[in-house]
Design an enzyme around this catalytic site. Sequence first.
Site, PDB file in Angstrom:
ATOM      1  N   GLY A 227       3.036   6.018  -2.744  1.00 18.98           N
ATOM      2  CA  GLY A 227       4.205   6.786  -3.166  1.00 18.98           C
ATOM      3  C   GLY A 227       4.292   6.903  -4.679  1.00 18.98           C
TER       4      GLY A 227
ATOM      5  N   GLY B 164       0.818  -1.214   0.000  1.00 23.49           N
ATOM      6  CA  GLY B 164       0.000   0.000   0.000  1.00 23.49           C
ATOM      7  C   GLY B 164       0.849   1.260   0.000  1.00 23.49           C
ATOM      8  N   CYS B 165       1.936   1.243   0.748  1.00 14.11           N
ATOM      9  CA  CYS B 165       2.807   2.419   0.842  1.00 14.11           C
ATOM     10  C   CYS B 165       3.544   2.651  -0.473  1.00 14.11           C
ATOM     11  CB  CYS B 165       3.795   2.254   2.000  1.00 14.11           C
ATOM     12  SG  CYS B 165       2.943   2.111   3.591  1.00 14.11           S
ATOM     13  N   THR B 166       3.900   1.574  -1.135  1.00 14.21           N
ATOM     14  CA  THR B 166       4.548   1.693  -2.444  1.00 14.21           C
ATOM     15  C   THR B 166       3.578   2.284  -3.454  1.00 14.21           C
ATOM     16  OG1 THR B 166       6.034  -0.148  -1.959  1.00 14.21           O
ATOM     17  CG2 THR B 166       5.709   0.406  -4.286  1.00 14.21           C
TER      18      THR B 166
END
Length: 157
Positions: free
Chosen positions: A51, A46-48
Amino acid sequence: MTTPTLGNAVDDFNLPATSGISFRLSDFKDKANVVLYFYPKDSTPGCTTEGQDFRDAYTQFQASDTVIFGISRDSLKSHENFKAKQAFPFELLADTEEVVCQLFAVIKLKNMYGKQVLGIERSTFLIDKQGILRHEWRKVSVKGHVEAVLTAAQALT
């Protein structure tokens, strides 16, 4: 320091950032709007994706006189690897002591694999050129989020 509220000034803070710089919020006063997006952990799915979405909209944010900074509790070394691997054109801030996470009240009790742990609740804040908090998104769902932030940033210009 007090938790920022909509329509009020955000207290100044300083954090180490990727590329060997030091981020100070006040450095952007009268120069640019600031997006601060808090995310749980470098190199997780999710963070990738989040970003990458900010990366892909980066030039549109620039055209709206808005800079982007990602913040998590990960180390600078971890941030540098994540930034390089994903070719992020913006800096990542290392809040290893959770000072800014606490300021923005993004540390929450979360359930992970049946255990309760303290972690960052995905959240984004838009601060205008005068240092005033104009928008906040909490409990963010990644899909469509960057578009909402961009629309709000464009409305400030």
